[in-house]
Structures are given as C-alpha cells and as structure tokens.
Scaffold this motif. Structure first.
Motif, PDB file in Angstrom:
ATOM      1  N   ASP A 177       0.985  -1.334   0.256  1.00  0.00           N
ATOM      2  CA  ASP A 177      -0.307   0.281  -0.480  1.00  0.00           C
ATOM      3  C   ASP A 177       0.468   1.382   0.067  1.00  0.00           C
ATOM      4  N   ALA A 178       1.965   0.815  -0.021  1.00  0.00           N
ATOM      5  CA  ALA A 178       3.149   2.175   0.245  1.00  0.00           C
ATOM      6  C   ALA A 178       3.985   2.299  -1.312  1.00  0.00           C
ATOM      7  N   PHE A 179       3.662   1.316  -1.709  1.00  0.00           N
ATOM      8  CA  PHE A 179       4.369   1.284  -2.861  1.00  0.00           C
ATOM      9  C   PHE A 179       3.630   2.346  -4.648  1.00  0.00           C
ATOM     10  N   ILE A 180       5.244   2.871  -4.647  1.00  0.00           N
ATOM     11  CA  ILE A 180       4.218   4.548  -5.443  1.00  0.00           C
ATOM     12  C   ILE A 180       5.049   3.871  -6.880  1.00  0.00           C
ATOM     13  N   GLY A 181       5.436   3.577  -7.115  1.00  0.00           N
ATOM     14  CA  GLY A 181       6.383   3.037  -8.959  1.00  0.00           C
ATOM     15  C   GLY A 181       7.408   2.583  -8.764  1.00  0.00           C
ATOM     16  N   PHE A 182       8.190   2.423  -9.544  1.00  0.00           N
ATOM     17  CA  PHE A 182       9.746   2.091 -10.256  1.00  0.00           C
ATOM     18  C   PHE A 182      10.455   3.100 -10.797  1.00  0.00           C
ATOM     19  N   ALA A 183      11.799   3.651 -10.569  1.00  0.00           N
ATOM     20  CA  ALA A 183      12.714   4.362 -10.693  1.00  0.00           C
ATOM     21  C   ALA A 183      13.535   3.686 -11.235  1.00  0.00           C
ATOM     22  N   GLU A 184      14.237   4.114 -12.037  1.00  0.00           N
ATOM     23  CA  GLU A 184      15.488   4.177 -12.822  1.00  0.00           C
ATOM     24  C   GLU A 184      16.425   5.050 -13.092  1.00  0.00           C
ATOM     25  N   ARG A 185      17.665   4.775 -13.215  1.00  0.00           N
ATOM     26  CA  ARG A 185      19.076   5.747 -13.674  1.00  0.00           C
ATOM     27  C   ARG A 185      20.275   5.033 -14.959  1.00  0.00           C
ATOM     28  N   CYS A 186      20.752   5.760 -15.169  1.00  0.00           N
ATOM     29  CA  CYS A 186      21.760   5.351 -16.444  1.00  0.00           C
ATOM     30  C   CYS A 186      22.856   3.878 -15.524  1.00  0.00           C
ATOM     31  N   GLY A 187      22.712   2.830 -15.747  1.00  0.00           N
ATOM     32  CA  GLY A 187      23.745   2.036 -15.839  1.00  0.00           C
ATOM     33  C   GLY A 187      23.489   1.409 -14.158  1.00  0.00           C
ATOM     34  N   SER A 188      21.822   1.539 -13.523  1.00  0.00           N
ATOM     35  CA  SER A 188      21.547   0.396 -13.138  1.00  0.00           C
ATOM     36  C   SER A 188      19.947  -0.128 -13.280  1.00  0.00           C
ATOM     37  N   GLY A 189      20.081  -0.750 -12.739  1.00  0.00           N
ATOM     38  CA  GLY A 189      18.710  -1.459 -12.991  1.00  0.00           C
ATOM     39  C   GLY A 189      16.977  -0.728 -12.844  1.00  0.00           C
ATOM     40  N   HIS A 190      16.303  -0.979 -12.198  1.00  0.00           N
ATOM     41  CA  HIS A 190      15.012  -0.776 -11.752  1.00  0.00           C
ATOM     42  C   HIS A 190      14.967  -1.183 -10.448  1.00  0.00           C
ATOM     43  N   VAL A 191      14.044  -0.106  -9.770  1.00  0.00           N
ATOM     44  CA  VAL A 191      14.097  -0.496  -8.235  1.00  0.00           C
ATOM     45  C   VAL A 191      12.752   0.207  -8.148  1.00  0.00           C
ATOM     46  N   ALA A 192      11.437  -0.877  -7.176  1.00  0.00           N
ATOM     47  CA  ALA A 192      10.998  -0.302  -6.555  1.00  0.00           C
ATOM     48  C   ALA A 192      11.122   0.632  -5.940  1.00  0.00           C
ATOM     49  N   VAL A 193       9.783   1.709  -5.914  1.00  0.00           N
ATOM     50  CA  VAL A 193       9.905   2.865  -5.063  1.00  0.00           C
ATOM     51  C   VAL A 193       8.631   3.201  -4.296  1.00  0.00           C
ATOM     52  N   TYR A 194       8.843   3.479  -2.949  1.00  0.00           N
ATOM     53  CA  TYR A 194       8.107   3.368  -1.937  1.00  0.00           C
ATOM     54  C   TYR A 194       7.771   4.493  -0.965  1.00  0.00           C
ATOM     55  N   ASP A 195       6.658   4.742  -0.988  1.00  0.00           N
ATOM     56  CA  ASP A 195       6.707   6.580   0.330  1.00  0.00           C
ATOM     57  C   ASP A 195       7.325   6.571   1.737  1.00  0.00           C
ATOM     58  N   TYR A 196       7.177   6.494   2.324  1.00  0.00           N
ATOM     59  CA  TYR A 196       7.453   6.757   3.397  1.00  0.00           C
ATOM     60  C   TYR A 196       7.036   6.450   4.883  1.00  0.00           C
TER      61      TYR A 196
END
Length: 85
Positions: free
Chosen positions: A26-45
């Motif tokens: 329920d705190a999940f926001i979405g996925f993020a990525e940056r150059c040279g790295s894979g995806h990560v899940a992002v949560y609202d603290y």
C-alpha cells in the motif's frame, strides 16, 4: 496497490531485478531507474510508517525505528527498494 497489480505493472514496463518490500504494497509508488542501474521499486516512507502503526499497533516512533533498522538498513543488492521521504 495489490502485489498482483505491482507485478502486472512490472511486466507491462519491462521491469526486471527490482525487489519488493514485503508488507508494504500500500506504500508502493512505482519503479525508478537511472543510467547504468536496473530498476528499483519505490515506496512512500510516510505511508510505510503508517502501515506499521496501523498493522502492528506500535507508536510512530517505534514504527520509524523498525523501518530504519529492519527495512532501510537491509541492503540486498542492486534491486533493493528505495523509500522516498
């Protein structure tokens, strides 16, 4: 979001390698990525803290301490989730 919805979002967007934080859907926001790295899940603290308070019946201070030590402090590789503050 439900875990099925998160999995569907990952599949639809080609997300690979992102690890999910158990119990915090329920705190999940979405996925993020940056150059040279894979995806990560992002949560609202703040929502993650609220989940712990509501689910476990602890104070906000206890929830933050738990989150800091047991969740944010648990690096499990490149796909470790991020918590947005």
């Amino acid at each position: 979001m439900t875990r099925d919805q998160i999995d569907t979002l990952a599949d639809e967007n080609g997300v690979e390698g992102a690890l999910l934080a158990d119990g915090f859907d329920d705190a999940f926001i979405g996925f993020a990525e940056r150059c040279g790295s894979g995806h990560v899940a992002v949560y609202d603290y703040a929502n993650a803290v609220k989940i712990l308070v509501d689910r476990d019946g602890v104070s906000e201070e206890e929830a933050e301490e738990y989150l800091q030590f047991n969740v944010l402090g648990a690096y499990v590789g490149e796909g470790t989730p991020w918590f947005l503050t």
